[in-house]
Design an enzyme around this catalytic site. Sequence first.
Site, short mmCIF file in Angstrom:
data_model
loop_
_atom_site.label_atom_id
_atom_site.label_comp_id
_atom_site.label_asym_id
_atom_site.label_seq_id
_atom_site.Cartn_x
_atom_site.Cartn_y
_atom_site.Cartn_z
CE1 TYR A 55 -3.25 -2.93 0.76
CE2 TYR A 55 -4.24 -1.37 -0.13
CZ TYR A 55 -4.10 -2.98 0.33
OH TYR A 55 -5.24 -3.77 -0.43
CD GLN A 88 -15.96 -2.05 -7.34
OE1 GLN A 88 -15.42 -3.17 -7.20
NE2 GLN A 88 -16.09 -2.17 -8.40
CG HIS A 106 -13.93 -1.52 -1.85
ND1 HIS A 106 -13.59 -2.48 -3.17
CD2 HIS A 106 -15.35 -2.79 -1.02
CE1 HIS A 106 -15.01 -2.67 -3.82
NE2 HIS A 106 -15.42 -3.64 -2.69
CB CYS A 117 -9.03 0.97 19.59
SG CYS A 117 -7.75 2.50 18.55
CB CYS A 136 -5.17 2.60 21.79
SG CYS A 136 -4.94 1.35 20.43
N GLY A 172 -15.73 1.28 -15.42
CA GLY A 172 -14.75 1.16 -15.08
C GLY A 172 -14.25 -0.20 -14.06
C1 BV8 Z 1 -17.63 -9.02 2.04
C2 BV8 Z 1 -8.98 -4.01 -1.55
C3 BV8 Z 1 -19.25 -9.42 3.50
C4 BV8 Z 1 -8.47 -2.08 -2.19
C5 BV8 Z 1 -10.58 -5.02 -2.56
C6 BV8 Z 1 -17.65 -16.04 -3.94
C7 BV8 Z 1 -18.82 -15.65 -4.41
C8 BV8 Z 1 -19.60 -13.60 -4.00
C9 BV8 Z 1 -18.82 -13.47 -3.32
C10 BV8 Z 1 -17.53 -14.15 -2.39
C11 BV8 Z 1 -17.35 -14.91 -2.89
N1 BV8 Z 1 -16.08 -15.39 -2.27
C12 BV8 Z 1 -16.17 -14.50 -1.28
C13 BV8 Z 1 -17.33 -13.55 -1.88
C14 BV8 Z 1 -17.05 -12.10 -0.85
C15 BV8 Z 1 -15.72 -10.67 -1.65
C16 BV8 Z 1 -16.29 -11.30 -2.80
O1 BV8 Z 1 -16.66 -10.82 -3.65
N2 BV8 Z 1 -14.67 -12.16 -3.72
C17 BV8 Z 1 -14.87 -11.60 -5.13
C18 BV8 Z 1 -13.22 -12.02 -5.78
C19 BV8 Z 1 -15.21 -13.32 -5.83
N3 BV8 Z 1 -16.16 -10.21 -1.63
C20 BV8 Z 1 -15.56 -8.95 -0.18
O2 BV8 Z 1 -15.19 -10.01 0.55
C21 BV8 Z 1 -16.08 -8.09 0.12
N4 BV8 Z 1 -16.68 -7.69 1.75
O3 BV8 Z 1 -18.21 -10.21 1.07
O4 BV8 Z 1 -18.30 -8.91 3.39
C22 BV8 Z 1 -20.16 -8.96 3.37
C23 BV8 Z 1 -20.68 -9.36 1.89
C24 BV8 Z 1 -22.27 -8.51 1.95
C25 BV8 Z 1 -22.20 -7.55 2.76
C26 BV8 Z 1 -21.69 -7.19 3.92
C27 BV8 Z 1 -20.62 -8.18 4.43
C28 BV8 Z 1 -15.19 -6.87 0.44
C29 BV8 Z 1 -14.73 -6.39 -1.17
C30 BV8 Z 1 -13.71 -5.75 -1.25
C31 BV8 Z 1 -12.42 -6.57 -1.47
N5 BV8 Z 1 -10.92 -5.70 -1.65
N6 BV8 Z 1 -9.22 -4.01 -2.85
C32 BV8 Z 1 -7.39 -2.57 -3.48
O5 BV8 Z 1 -6.44 -3.06 -2.37
O6 BV8 Z 1 -7.26 -1.06 -3.59
S1 BV8 Z 1 -11.11 -5.70 -3.94
C33 BV8 Z 1 -10.82 -5.09 -5.27
O7 BV8 Z 1 -11.38 -5.40 -6.47
C34 BV8 Z 1 -10.55 -3.09 -5.44
O8 BV8 Z 1 -11.22 -3.05 -4.49
C35 BV8 Z 1 -10.94 -2.64 -6.87
O9 BV8 Z 1 -11.61 -2.19 -6.49
C36 BV8 Z 1 -12.02 -4.41 -6.83
C37 BV8 Z 1 -12.94 -4.44 -8.49
O10 BV8 Z 1 -11.81 -3.95 -9.38
P1 BV8 Z 1 -12.04 -3.56 -10.19
O11 BV8 Z 1 -11.83 -1.74 -9.76
O12 BV8 Z 1 -13.44 -3.77 -11.12
O13 BV8 Z 1 -10.60 -3.82 -11.21
P2 BV8 Z 1 -10.52 -4.50 -12.23
O14 BV8 Z 1 -9.25 -4.09 -12.59
O15 BV8 Z 1 -11.19 -6.50 -11.57
O16 BV8 Z 1 -11.31 -3.76 -13.63
C38 BV8 Z 1 -10.73 -3.35 -14.19
C39 BV8 Z 1 -11.79 -2.68 -15.43
O17 BV8 Z 1 -11.08 -1.06 -15.49
C40 BV8 Z 1 -11.60 -3.80 -16.34
O18 BV8 Z 1 -13.48 -4.16 -16.73
C41 BV8 Z 1 -11.98 -3.13 -17.51
O19 BV8 Z 1 -11.96 -3.29 -18.83
C42 BV8 Z 1 -12.21 -1.49 -17.38
N7 BV8 Z 1 -10.71 -0.82 -17.60
C43 BV8 Z 1 -9.73 -0.85 -18.02
N8 BV8 Z 1 -9.32 -0.17 -19.07
C44 BV8 Z 1 -10.03 1.08 -18.98
C45 BV8 Z 1 -11.11 0.36 -18.26
N9 BV8 Z 1 -12.61 1.10 -18.58
C46 BV8 Z 1 -12.12 2.27 -19.16
N10 BV8 Z 1 -11.01 2.92 -19.23
C47 BV8 Z 1 -10.15 2.13 -19.04
N11 BV8 Z 1 -8.87 2.57 -19.68
#
Ligand code: BV8
Length: 230
Positions: A55, A88, A106, A117, A136, A172
């Site tokens: 980070y 996100q 996020h 804490c 703390c 995005g």
């Molecule tokens: C939770 C930390 C309980 C921050 C992140 C099985 C099934 C369903 C769900 C789950 C499962 N097993 C586990 C889960 C839950 C899990 C989850 O979803 N897992 C997935 C992988 C299956 N989720 C969690 O754990 C969440 N918490 O569920 O708690 C709960 C649930 C409901 C209610 C209460 C409690 C917590 C999720 C947060 C995790 N933290 N990161 C950091 O380090 O940055 S996730 C990480 O992925 C980032 O936060 C990021 O934002 C997020 C999503 O990624 P994207 O932003 O979409 O980026 P990505 O690279 O994937 O895609 C880029 C996109 O941009 C593409 O589409 C591309 O085409 C496009 N693009 C590229 N260039 C351009 C563009 N578009 C336009 N112009 C361009 N130039």
Amino acid sequence: MARERIVILTGAGISAESGLGTFRDQGGLWAEHRVEDVATPEGFERDPELVHWFYNMRRAEAAKAAPNAAHTALAALERAHDVLIVTQNVDALHEAGGAQNVLHMHGSLARAKCATCAAEWDAPMVMTVSDPCPVCAAQATRPDIVWFGEMPYGLDEINAALSTATLFAAIGTSGNVYPAAGFVAEASRLGVRTVEINLAPSAGAALFDETRIGPASTTVPDWVATLTQR
Ligand code: BV8
């Protein structure tokens, strides 16, 4: 021009043209670091310094990045309609582009949290686990980032905004991470118009009423123009 109530979900793609890495694109952040090691509480327990390194590196990258035309277009949209930007992303490019109503579901690179804490404070550029908590004094400093398995921020506010929205846009984001990836289904169930703006169709593309494909720095200003020049 009728005043719309718009909920906008943004992901890493909106910051790609500002030079910040996405997660799942070719050579993205997850290609170099295992999610389990750097974006889970277990990974932080196991190796807090590795997580801080990950980070600190992204905080330094984000500090060098400038908002692009997509970020500034959304700020202009805020001036014409009721807009909530649910991001996100952990960078501050929406705010740097002039947006006022931004919810970091996020977490944020700009914030630090105490793993003991749960106190939160503005993060220094470089963090280590031994930084004492200002409340703390425990040496349990972590980034204020929502990791996998942790509760995202603002879900009540997001669901309330979706329930009164006239328009939902996802910009995005690959639609891989829940609960964010489930917002479009909720919007559709509520009869809200939905649009996806992406470089390539996301996992949930079929769920959207409208799709606009291309780089965000051109597709987002074009989309905003349809809502501000009528
Ligand atoms: C939770 C930390 C309980 C921050 C992140 C099985 C099934 C369903 C769900 C789950 C499962 N097993 C586990 C889960 C839950 C899990 C989850 O979803 N897992 C997935 C992988 C299956 N989720 C969690 O754990 C969440 N918490 O569920 O708690 C709960 C649930 C409901 C209610 C209460 C409690 C917590 C999720 C947060 C995790 N933290 N990161 C950091 O380090 O940055 S996730 C990480 O992925 C980032 O936060 C990021 O934002 C997020 C999503 O990624 P994207 O932003 O979409 O980026 P990505 O690279 O994937 O895609 C880029 C996109 O941009 C593409 O589409 C591309 O085409 C496009 N693009 C590229 N260039 C351009 C563009 N578009 C336009 N112009 C361009 N130039």
